[in-house]
Motif scaffolding. Structure first.
Motif, PDB file in Angstrom:
ATOM      1  N   PRO A 190       0.810  -1.223   0.000  1.00  0.00           N
ATOM      2  CA  PRO A 190       0.000   0.000   0.000  1.00  0.00           C
ATOM      3  C   PRO A 190       0.842   1.272   0.000  1.00  0.00           C
ATOM      4  N   PHE A 191       0.613   2.143  -0.966  1.00  0.00           N
ATOM      5  CA  PHE A 191       1.227   3.464  -1.009  1.00  0.00           C
ATOM      6  C   PHE A 191       0.187   4.484  -0.541  1.00  0.00           C
ATOM      7  N   GLY A 192       0.568   5.744  -0.456  1.00  0.00           N
ATOM      8  CA  GLY A 192      -0.416   6.771  -0.168  1.00  0.00           C
ATOM      9  C   GLY A 192      -0.005   7.735   0.921  1.00  0.00           C
ATOM     10  N   GLU A 193      -0.597   8.920   0.864  1.00  0.00           N
ATOM     11  CA  GLU A 193      -0.307   9.986   1.815  1.00  0.00           C
ATOM     12  C   GLU A 193      -1.071   9.759   3.118  1.00  0.00           C
ATOM     13  N   ILE A 194      -1.169  10.811   3.930  1.00  0.00           N
ATOM     14  CA  ILE A 194      -1.932  10.743   5.172  1.00  0.00           C
ATOM     15  C   ILE A 194      -3.364  10.317   4.842  1.00  0.00           C
ATOM     16  N   THR A 195      -3.865   9.349   5.581  1.00  0.00           N
ATOM     17  CA  THR A 195      -5.189   8.794   5.258  1.00  0.00           C
ATOM     18  C   THR A 195      -6.327   9.568   5.909  1.00  0.00           C
ATOM     19  N   PHE A 196      -6.015  10.314   6.969  1.00  0.00           N
ATOM     20  CA  PHE A 196      -7.025  11.036   7.758  1.00  0.00           C
ATOM     21  C   PHE A 196      -8.029  10.095   8.419  1.00  0.00           C
ATOM     22  N   THR A 197      -7.671   8.817   8.497  1.00  0.00           N
ATOM     23  CA  THR A 197      -8.496   7.871   9.247  1.00  0.00           C
ATOM     24  C   THR A 197      -8.117   7.869  10.728  1.00  0.00           C
TER      25      THR A 197
ATOM     26  N   THR B 286       9.630  -1.915  16.726  1.00  0.00           N
ATOM     27  CA  THR B 286       8.754  -2.134  17.879  1.00  0.00           C
ATOM     28  C   THR B 286       7.583  -1.145  17.870  1.00  0.00           C
ATOM     29  N   ILE B 287       7.718  -0.103  17.044  1.00  0.00           N
ATOM     30  CA  ILE B 287       6.612   0.829  16.815  1.00  0.00           C
ATOM     31  C   ILE B 287       5.927   0.403  15.522  1.00  0.00           C
ATOM     32  N   ASP B 288       4.632   0.538  15.452  1.00  0.00           N
ATOM     33  CA  ASP B 288       3.891   0.132  14.257  1.00  0.00           C
ATOM     34  C   ASP B 288       4.104   1.164  13.146  1.00  0.00           C
ATOM     35  N   ILE B 289       5.022   0.874  12.234  1.00  0.00           N
ATOM     36  CA  ILE B 289       5.322   1.771  11.114  1.00  0.00           C
ATOM     37  C   ILE B 289       4.316   1.525   9.997  1.00  0.00           C
ATOM     38  N   ASP B 290       3.664   2.596   9.535  1.00  0.00           N
ATOM     39  CA  ASP B 290       2.682   2.449   8.452  1.00  0.00           C
ATOM     40  C   ASP B 290       3.336   2.521   7.081  1.00  0.00           C
ATOM     41  N   ARG B 291       4.131   3.585   6.856  1.00  0.00           N
ATOM     42  CA  ARG B 291       4.760   3.733   5.549  1.00  0.00           C
ATOM     43  C   ARG B 291       6.081   4.498   5.698  1.00  0.00           C
ATOM     44  N   PHE B 292       6.878   4.451   4.635  1.00  0.00           N
ATOM     45  CA  PHE B 292       8.137   5.185   4.597  1.00  0.00           C
ATOM     46  C   PHE B 292       7.918   6.586   4.025  1.00  0.00           C
ATOM     47  N   ILE B 293       8.798   7.491   4.401  1.00  0.00           N
ATOM     48  CA  ILE B 293       8.994   8.756   3.698  1.00  0.00           C
ATOM     49  C   ILE B 293      10.477   8.829   3.353  1.00  0.00           C
ATOM     50  N   PHE B 294      10.803   9.016   2.093  1.00  0.00           N
ATOM     51  CA  PHE B 294      12.205   9.104   1.678  1.00  0.00           C
ATOM     52  C   PHE B 294      12.546  10.558   1.356  1.00  0.00           C
ATOM     53  N   THR B 295      13.618  11.049   1.959  1.00  0.00           N
ATOM     54  CA  THR B 295      14.036  12.438   1.770  1.00  0.00           C
ATOM     55  C   THR B 295      15.338  12.513   0.983  1.00  0.00           C
ATOM     56  N   LYS B 296      15.685  13.741   0.582  1.00  0.00           N
ATOM     57  CA  LYS B 296      16.967  14.060  -0.074  1.00  0.00           C
ATOM     58  C   LYS B 296      17.146  13.345  -1.413  1.00  0.00           C
ATOM     59  N   SER B 297      16.057  13.168  -2.153  1.00  0.00           N
ATOM     60  CA  SER B 297      16.182  12.541  -3.477  1.00  0.00           C
ATOM     61  C   SER B 297      16.968  13.428  -4.440  1.00  0.00           C
TER      62      SER B 297
ATOM     63  N   ASP C   4       6.609  23.079  -1.203  1.00  0.00           N
ATOM     64  CA  ASP C   4       6.644  22.608  -2.588  1.00  0.00           C
ATOM     65  C   ASP C   4       7.426  21.324  -2.823  1.00  0.00           C
ATOM     66  N   ASP C   5       8.582  21.179  -2.180  1.00  0.00           N
ATOM     67  CA  ASP C   5       9.504  20.098  -2.553  1.00  0.00           C
ATOM     68  C   ASP C   5       9.148  18.765  -1.904  1.00  0.00           C
ATOM     69  N   MET C   6       7.958  18.295  -2.191  1.00  0.00           N
ATOM     70  CA  MET C   6       7.521  16.985  -1.714  1.00  0.00           C
ATOM     71  C   MET C   6       6.496  16.441  -2.694  1.00  0.00           C
ATOM     72  N   ILE C   7       6.679  15.184  -3.117  1.00  0.00           N
ATOM     73  CA  ILE C   7       5.740  14.586  -4.067  1.00  0.00           C
ATOM     74  C   ILE C   7       5.111  13.336  -3.457  1.00  0.00           C
ATOM     75  N   LEU C   8       3.888  13.087  -3.852  1.00  0.00           N
ATOM     76  CA  LEU C   8       3.176  11.896  -3.401  1.00  0.00           C
ATOM     77  C   LEU C   8       3.762  10.680  -4.102  1.00  0.00           C
ATOM     78  N   ALA C   9       4.101   9.664  -3.350  1.00  0.00           N
ATOM     79  CA  ALA C   9       4.718   8.463  -3.922  1.00  0.00           C
ATOM     80  C   ALA C   9       3.663   7.500  -4.440  1.00  0.00           C
ATOM     81  N   ASN C  10       3.986   6.818  -5.527  1.00  0.00           N
ATOM     82  CA  ASN C  10       3.207   5.693  -6.042  1.00  0.00           C
ATOM     83  C   ASN C  10       4.167   4.817  -6.833  1.00  0.00           C
ATOM     84  N   PRO C  11       3.770   3.604  -7.223  1.00  0.00           N
ATOM     85  CA  PRO C  11       4.697   2.708  -7.919  1.00  0.00           C
ATOM     86  C   PRO C  11       5.324   3.320  -9.167  1.00  0.00           C
ATOM     87  N   ASN C  12       4.542   4.070  -9.953  1.00  0.00           N
ATOM     88  CA  ASN C  12       5.091   4.659 -11.175  1.00  0.00           C
ATOM     89  C   ASN C  12       6.129   5.736 -10.881  1.00  0.00           C
TER      90      ASN C  12
END
Length: 387
Positions: free
Chosen positions: A186-193, A327-338, A369-377
């Protein structure tokens, strides 16, 4: 399907053996350098091991031109400058497609090839477009397991396509294959759930700046009522930095030194849509750091957590960081400094290894500005370099 392994001194010699025994319809499934003979580990000879196969199913006779009076030559296979070239007779005016049985068997051979070859074996017989794909995966430091799987499928597709396919075509196949692999997580930004959004990670990866970008997006793009909490009390500069962002974005900020402070802050922000939490960057090799986080932040609350990693770091270090925070429930990664590297294979490797998707990729320091939403493509575009 008949499959056989050949060992020879060179590729031309191996091809001669293959033609003699399997005929001109044989296909090369895999090859690698080997060392044979020798005495007590010395004087070994360098050779090549080739896995070849042929479909024994009789093929339909090709139509001949009516004016042809002599027997047409059969397609021949020869070596030119280290490449395999198929010569097709002009007398043949029909294309014989692989049978469904052959397609099925070739698909099943992928697992067999993996067992027949070492991930570190030296490839020398890939067709040039597949060889270029191999160079890309190697330069991007894609894990051997993934690389071998992708190259096996590319080689299969190349042969089934009649030995046709320019470099860009094969790169397109590779991009599609990598996207399919990434689409399994699963990819995706903040879910707001969940109301609380937490970013964790080692020092120096840009957590505070990334948090500000996320806060701006929540407010400006999604019109959410946003509040900020920081538990980074180890660096005065970090608190001042986040205070500056909070002032610019017109968001309230609470500084928490312990779990009681955190609970009071959460209570004061009960009317907000989302609360973003910044954490201290500490030495990730110290297990006590993660325990300290648990002592300040209530992870049993409705929490969505992102692990922030810098693409400029070594993959081994990234894996160690993940293990420390596991030990913490990690939901997703954020990769910086691309924007500070040209190597992006770690995004694919870690996603595959830990079955965790990616939320964002940052491309600079500018907020928001310098942040993009990740997806497989998006990820495969970074790796392969094509749309």
């Amino acid at each position: 399907m008949k499959i056989k392994k050949y060992v020879a001194n060179s590729m031309p010699e191996a091809m001669k053996q293959i033609r003699a025994e399997l005929g001109n319809d044989a296909v090369i499934l895999n090859s690698k350098m080997v060392h044979t003979g020798g005495f007590l580990g010395f004087f070994k000879k360098k050779g090549i091991e080739v896995i070849a196969a042929v479909d024994p199913t009789p093929k339909a006779e090709p139509k001949l031109k009516e004016k042809a009076k002599k027997e047409p030559e059969k397609p021949s296979l020869k070596i030119e400058h280290g490449k395999e070239v198929i010569n097709k007779s002009p007398e043949i005016n029909t294309v014989i497609k692989p049978s469904e049985e052959l397609l099925k068997e070739l698909s099943e051979l992928k697992g067999m090839i993996k067992n027949l070859s070492s991930p570190t074996s030296e490839r020398i017989s890939y067709p040039e477009p597949v060889q270029e794909a191999a160079k890309i995966l190697t330069s991007q430091e894609v894990d051997n397991e993934i690389k071998e799987e992708i190259l096996t499928i590319l080689l299969e597709k190349w042969y089934l396509n009649g030995g046709q396919g320019a470099n860009e075509v094969v790169k397109g196949w590779m991009k599609d294959l990598l996207s399919e692999k990434l689409a399994k997580v699963p990819f995706g930004e903040i879910t707001f759930t969940k109301k609380y959004v937490n970013v964790v990670g080692p020092t120096g990866v840009g957590k505070t700046t990334t948090l500000a970008k996320m806060a701006a997006e929540c407010s400006l793009k999604y019109k959410k009522k946003v509040a900020l909490i920081t538990t980074d009390t180890y660096r005065i500069a970090a608190i001042e930095q986040l205070k500056t962002y909070a002032k610019i974005l017109s968001m309230p900020l609470e500084v928490c030194y312990n779990l009681d402070d955190f609970k009071k802050a959460c209570d004061s922000f009960r009317d907000f849509d989302v609360v973003l939490i910044d954490t201290a960057g500490r030495n990730f090799r110290n297990k006590q750091y993660v325990e300290d986080l648990k002592g300040i932040i209530d992870y049993n609350n409705e929490m969505e957590t992102f692990l922030v990693l810098a693409l400029t770091a070594k993959q081994r270090d990234m894996e160690d960081i993940y293990e420390q925070f596991s030990t913490i429930d990690i939901d997703r990664f954020i990769f910086t400094k691309s924007d500070e590297t040209s190597n992006y294979g770690a995004m694919l490797n870690l996603t595959h290894k830990y079955n965790k998707g990616i939320a964002y990729i940052t491309t600079g320091q500018n907020v928001p500005d310098d942040m993009i939403l990740a997806n497989p493509n998006v990820v495969t575009k970074f790796i392969v370099g094509v749309e």
